[in-house]
Motif scaffolding. Structure first.
Motif, PDB file in Angstrom:
ATOM      1  N   GLU A 185       3.144  -4.173  -2.702  1.00 45.91           N
ATOM      2  CA  GLU A 185       1.783  -4.677  -2.877  1.00 45.91           C
ATOM      3  C   GLU A 185       1.788  -6.135  -3.329  1.00 45.91           C
ATOM      4  N   TYR A 186       2.716  -6.492  -4.165  1.00 48.42           N
ATOM      5  CA  TYR A 186       2.771  -7.853  -4.704  1.00 48.42           C
ATOM      6  C   TYR A 186       3.065  -8.878  -3.607  1.00 48.42           C
ATOM      7  N   ASN A 187       3.886  -8.507  -2.635  1.00 47.08           N
ATOM      8  CA  ASN A 187       4.288  -9.446  -1.586  1.00 47.08           C
ATOM      9  C   ASN A 187       3.548  -9.244  -0.270  1.00 47.08           C
ATOM     10  N   ASN A 188       2.650  -8.282  -0.192  1.00 41.27           N
ATOM     11  CA  ASN A 188       1.910  -8.034   1.050  1.00 41.27           C
ATOM     12  C   ASN A 188       0.746  -9.023   1.139  1.00 41.27           C
ATOM     13  N   CYS A 189       1.057 -10.244   1.555  1.00 41.19           N
ATOM     14  CA  CYS A 189       0.062 -11.315   1.523  1.00 41.19           C
ATOM     15  C   CYS A 189      -0.961 -11.196   2.640  1.00 41.19           C
ATOM     16  N   HIS A 190      -0.578 -10.616   3.776  1.00 41.25           N
ATOM     17  CA  HIS A 190      -1.467 -10.597   4.943  1.00 41.25           C
ATOM     18  C   HIS A 190      -2.039  -9.211   5.216  1.00 41.25           C
ATOM     19  N   GLY A 191      -1.865  -8.287   4.304  1.00 45.39           N
ATOM     20  CA  GLY A 191      -2.413  -6.947   4.495  1.00 45.39           C
ATOM     21  C   GLY A 191      -1.843  -6.260   5.721  1.00 45.39           C
ATOM     22  N   ASP A 192      -0.544  -6.304   5.876  1.00 41.35           N
ATOM     23  CA  ASP A 192       0.099  -5.733   7.056  1.00 41.35           C
ATOM     24  C   ASP A 192      -0.129  -4.228   7.110  1.00 41.35           C
ATOM     25  N   GLN A 193      -0.476  -3.732   8.298  1.00 39.86           N
ATOM     26  CA  GLN A 193      -0.761  -2.298   8.446  1.00 39.86           C
ATOM     27  C   GLN A 193       0.488  -1.448   8.277  1.00 39.86           C
ATOM     28  N   VAL A 194       1.638  -1.959   8.724  1.00 40.59           N
ATOM     29  CA  VAL A 194       2.879  -1.199   8.549  1.00 40.59           C
ATOM     30  C   VAL A 194       3.193  -1.033   7.070  1.00 40.59           C
ATOM     31  N   VAL A 195       2.999  -2.085   6.300  1.00 37.77           N
ATOM     32  CA  VAL A 195       3.245  -1.998   4.860  1.00 37.77           C
ATOM     33  C   VAL A 195       2.260  -1.030   4.215  1.00 37.77           C
ATOM     34  N   GLU A 196       0.999  -1.065   4.635  1.00 42.48           N
ATOM     35  CA  GLU A 196       0.016  -0.124   4.099  1.00 42.48           C
ATOM     36  C   GLU A 196       0.407   1.311   4.423  1.00 42.48           C
ATOM     37  N   ARG A 197       0.924   1.530   5.621  1.00 43.92           N
ATOM     38  CA  ARG A 197       1.358   2.891   5.988  1.00 43.92           C
ATOM     39  C   ARG A 197       2.537   3.330   5.130  1.00 43.92           C
ATOM     40  N   LEU A 198       3.460   2.424   4.868  1.00 43.55           N
ATOM     41  CA  LEU A 198       4.588   2.759   3.997  1.00 43.55           C
ATOM     42  C   LEU A 198       4.131   2.983   2.565  1.00 43.55           C
ATOM     43  N   LEU A 199       3.124   2.226   2.115  1.00 40.78           N
ATOM     44  CA  LEU A 199       2.592   2.447   0.766  1.00 40.78           C
ATOM     45  C   LEU A 199       1.935   3.799   0.655  1.00 40.78           C
ATOM     46  N   GLN A 200       1.196   4.205   1.668  1.00 44.34           N
ATOM     47  CA  GLN A 200       0.599   5.544   1.654  1.00 44.34           C
ATOM     48  C   GLN A 200       1.676   6.615   1.635  1.00 44.34           C
TER      49      GLN A 200
END
Length: 873
Positions: free
Chosen positions: A291-306
């Motif tokens: 979350e700290y480094n997700n500057c552009h709100g990447d969907q892949v990162v959001e999916r991994l966070l979920q």
């Protein structure tokens, strides 16, 4: 003795127990170790020296690891110190112990990690199984959401038991372990083409490098050769790490210095077991880092966070796929509620009281069941929505009576399925110390809640900085946004996150401010070398996602509410009976900022001028009353102070007058630090008439007289001391005159000696030039004499040759003379015969053959020969 007697070395003995699963080659049989290594798949070689303390300490760890893996791995210990063993002759190690691992013919892979059984076993297992098989989508998400970089290879095993490129990919994983003993890059294998398509792998033999924030890469086979070394190098050069594990070896190293020079660093000390199947705390830290480094709100990162926020993800996924109606009714998370302390604004009508509320998000209130797709854990999004709803309805709690508690449930303004519970109470400002100016956090007892029973009970004090509190402490700071996502791109104080195992490196945490005795070894600290400060998370708070996010966000704001952590020496080591009080960080407030007048000396052990002032301050402490005046000093190299009390040069003297600590005065830098000057400085700035207490209470005549008598006594005492000092000064001046006269004579002698030295140097230079000339003349004459000797030698050789030739000529002349004498005799005889009358020869008398008449020109021949002889001479 004819030669020294040397005691031979004692024969080596077994280093490991005979019952140990480790094969001990205590005589250094390296050839036998190489022989048995060929027959085993995985071999661990432990090179040791019997006298080495690290080898002795690692022996038990190796035995523990071998007892768990002896059925799969061959453990061999080799004594590499026995001077007659082959290991000592062939291996030249600079340290012990050394651990080598071999996977069949690949190796050696040197292990440089901690000498702990769990770490050794983890590394051996990674060598045994360098590739992780990914059979399902959930395991793929686990692989991709891990904090370590991941490399995936897609291979179809349907056509052949070993598809092309698989062995190369397997070897590249071993190369990665060889180059990085920490194993920061994980290698996985996908055999399902549908899973491979999710990571953009289509062709068998493709290699995929996953990166969370930058674009993920596929190995460019058309540019680089498909070799194990190239794959490993490509993965290590292009990897992306969320945070790093640090393992300082305890000796002199620049590891921490090199990392701290990169910028502010967040150090997290957590107890880590490498063999554990799951690490919930590391998963929370990974979520914070994503979350700290997700500057552009990447969907892949959001999916991994979920995926990371889900509890028992494989079970829930199977339940959702097989029987959606059989989902459990219990909430996904019930262990810790999502709560935060809320302070009502200070600009309301009441001034002597404050309303303190405990606001908690309650997703199960009102009988609403949680959705299977919702995020179960507490997040700043939910808290922000609850805060906005709370401040819209905060007038409800204005009528709360003092010391009473009222709880209410309200629907949030953003979601119809979320409720919040607020329990509020009113406390007094002066009694509870509402906001601590030093910590910038709420000090009053927080109120816990129970959404079912609606009753609050007092909890332990909380010192976690809350973002919503500080908006009133710093009105100029925009604290309304509690969005933590992408914070690293919105601040110029981006943090680098580092993890350390508290089971091994808790000493570093103690030096940063962690308690030495604690049950749970969890600690967080931010170190900013550029600002020369570091901040710590309150050890009383649990290290979890919410506290970390709050800690990072409070550090990232422009005017950070965090206070610099001060490290000082132990005050118990300084006795209190001394004339000069030793001040530390802990005792600074008590000693310096109390009612007495305090003269404080700032010093350091490396300051050469500071010890010369000790006798001055000792005399000053003897002359001043200890009940109303304190002479103190502080070692600023070992004790941190707030910036407003720090100095820029040593030694420095500050005076803190009684009841006027805010009017502290610095001793003038251009004034010598002597006892009279210090007394004048103190008397000038400690005027009792300017004290607010004395101004409020006018003294009586008797008090003034007694005070005058005391002042007169002090003045007379000081005058006597001044007279003694003047006598000492006069004696010192006389001694100074004598020393100056001696110095002047010494300077004259030095001047005379320098002149003599210059004269001698000039003579020396002349002599050196003359010596050089003589040397050149000597060399010239030497060369001439050598040339003359050479010519004389040539003449002698020629003379000797002439003498030899003359001898031979003399012999030749003598021989010729004898021949000529014989001819002369024959001629004279012939002449006498001619004088006689010739008789006719009888006819027919034959002439002797070969006979000839004597030559007529004998004399001419003799004369020519003599002339030739003379010419030869």
């Amino acid at each position: 003795r004819a030669k020294d007697v040397i005691i031979p070395a004692k024969p080596p003995v077994s280093f490991f127990s005979p019952r140990s699963p480790v094969l001990d080659l205590f005589q250094g049989q390296l050839d036998y170790a190489e022989y048995i290594r060929r027959d085993s798949e995985v071999v661990l070689l432990f090179f040791y020296a019997p006298w080495c303390g690290q080898s002795i300490a690692a022996r038990a760890e190796i035995q523990q690891a071998a007892s768990r893996l002896s059925d799969q791995v061959l453990f061999v210990a080799i004594n590499c110190w026995w001077n007659q063993g082959k290991c000592r002759k062939q291996k030249h190690f600079f340290y012990f112990p050394v651990i080598y691992l071999y996977h069949r013919s690949f190796g050696p892979i040197e292990y440089k990690g901690p000498m702990s059984a769990v770490y050794i076993e983890k590394f051996v297992r990674r060598v045994m199984k360098p590739l992780l098989y990914i059979p399902s989508q959930s395991e793929l998400l686990d692989f991709l959401s891990d904090y370590e970089p991941g490399v995936l290879g897609y291979f179809e095993f349907s056509g052949s038991p070993q598809p092309p490129g698989y062995l190369t990919f397997f070897t590249s994983a071993l190369h990665s372990l060889k180059k990085d003993y920490l194993g920061t890059v994980r290698f996985g294998v996908i055999t399902n083409k549908h899973l491979a398509k999710l990571v953009s792998l289509v062709h068998s033999g493709s290699v995929y490098l996953h990166r969370h924030f930058n674009t993920s890469l596929v190995f460019p086979r058309e540019v680089l050769n498909y070799t194990a070394e190239n794959i490993c190098k490509w993965a290590l050069e292009n990897q992306e790490t969320l945070f790093r594990w640090l393992q300082p070896h305890g000796g002199k190293s620049l590891l921490l210095n090199n990392e701290l020079k990169k910028g502010p660093a967040l150090f997290l000390f957590i107890p880590f077991n490498p063999l554990a199947e799951s690490h919930p705390l590391i998963d929370e830290i990974t979520e914070v880092a994503l979350e700290y480094n997700n500057c552009h709100g990447d969907q892949v990162v959001e999916r991994l966070l979920q995926h990371l926020r889900r509890v028992d993800a494989p079970v829930l996924e199977s339940l959702a796929l097989e029987a959606p109606s059989q989902l459990p009714d219990t909430p996904l998370i019930t262990a810790s509620p999502c709560c935060n302390t809320v302070v009502l604004p200070q600009w309301h009508s009441f001034s002597r009281t404050h309303n303190i509320c405990e606001l908690c998000v309650n997703q199960t209130a009102g009988g609403v069941k949680p959705s299977s797709v919702s995020m179960p854990q507490c997040s700043f999004f939910e808290m922000a929505a609850a805060l906005d709803s709370f401040y819209l309805k905060e007038q409800t709690f204005y009528h709360v009576a003092s010391d009473s508690i009222e709880c209410s449930n309200f629907l949030t303004s953003y979601s119809p399925f979320s409720y919040y519970t607020a329990c509020c109470r009113t406390i007094s400002r002066g009694v509870a110390g509402f906001i601590d100016s030093e910590q910038g956090v709420f000090e009053a007892p927080t109120v816990a809640f129970s959404s079912l029973e609606k009753k609050c009970e007092v909890d332990a004090p909380s010192s976690v900085p809350h973002i919503e509190e500080n908006r009133y402490l710093f009105p100029g700071v925009d604290m309304t946004s509690t969005n933590f996502t992408g914070l690293s791109c919105r601040t110029n104080k981006t943090l680098n996150i580092y993890l350390l195992d508290s089971n091994l490196f808790w000493l570093y945490a103690e030096r940063l401010g962690a308690p030495s005795s604690t049950q749970v070894k969890e600690f967080a600290a931010i170190v900013d070398v550029k600002e020369e400060s570091h901040y710590i998370l309150d050890p009383k708070q649990a290290l979890m996602k919410l506290t970390l996010e709050s800690f990072i966000q409070n550090f990232s704001v422009l005017y950070s509410p965090l206070k610099r952590h001060l490290i000082g020496s132990d005050s118990a080591q300084f006795p209190s009976q001394h004339l000069i009080t030793e001040v530390t960080t802990d005792t600074f407030w008590e000693v310096v900022l109390q009612k007495q007048d305090v003269l404080l000396l700032y010093y350091a052990p490396w300051c050469g001028f500071c010890p010369s002032l000790n006798h001055v301050f000792i005399q000053l402490a003897r002359n001043l009353p200890m009940d109303t005046f304190t002479v103190a000093r502080i070692d600023v190299s070992q004790n941190d102070l707030p910036w407003e009390f720090m100095v820029d040069r040593l030694p420095t003297v500050l005076f803190f007058p009684c009841n006027r600590k805010d009017l502290s005065v610095k001793y003038p830098e251009d004034l010598p630090i002597t006892l009279p000057n210090l007394l004048r400085f103190i008397l000038h700035h400690s005027d009792p008439a300017s004290s607010p207490q004395n101004m409020a209470n006018s003294p009586t005549k008797e008090c003034l007289q007694s005070e005058a008598v005391l002042q007169q006594g002090h003045i007379s005492h000081l005058e006597r001391e001044i007279q003694k000092l003047r006598a000492e000064i006069s004696s010192l001046q006389r001694a100074q005159v004598q020393v100056e006269s001696q110095l002047s004579s010494a300077r004259r002698d030095e001047h005379r000696l320098r002149q003599q030295q210059r004269a001698l140097e000039e003579q020396h230079s002349l002599l050196r030039a003359h010596s050089e000339q003589l040397q050149a003349l000597y060399e010239q004459k030497t060369r001439e004499l050598q040339e003359l000797a050479r010519k004389l030698q040539e003449l002698a050789d020629a003379s000797e040759n002439l003498l030899t030739e003359n001898t031979w000529l003399k012999i030749l002349v003598a021989t010729m003379e004898r021949k000529l004498e014989g001819r002369d005799g024959a001629e004279s005889l012939a002449a006498r015969r001619e004088v006689r009358p010739k008789q006719p020869e009888p006819s027919g008398t034959p002439q002797l053959p070969g006979s000839s008449p004597p030559p007529a020109n004998v004399s001419a021949t003799l004369v020519s020969e003599r002339n030739n002889e003379n010419r030869t001479d």
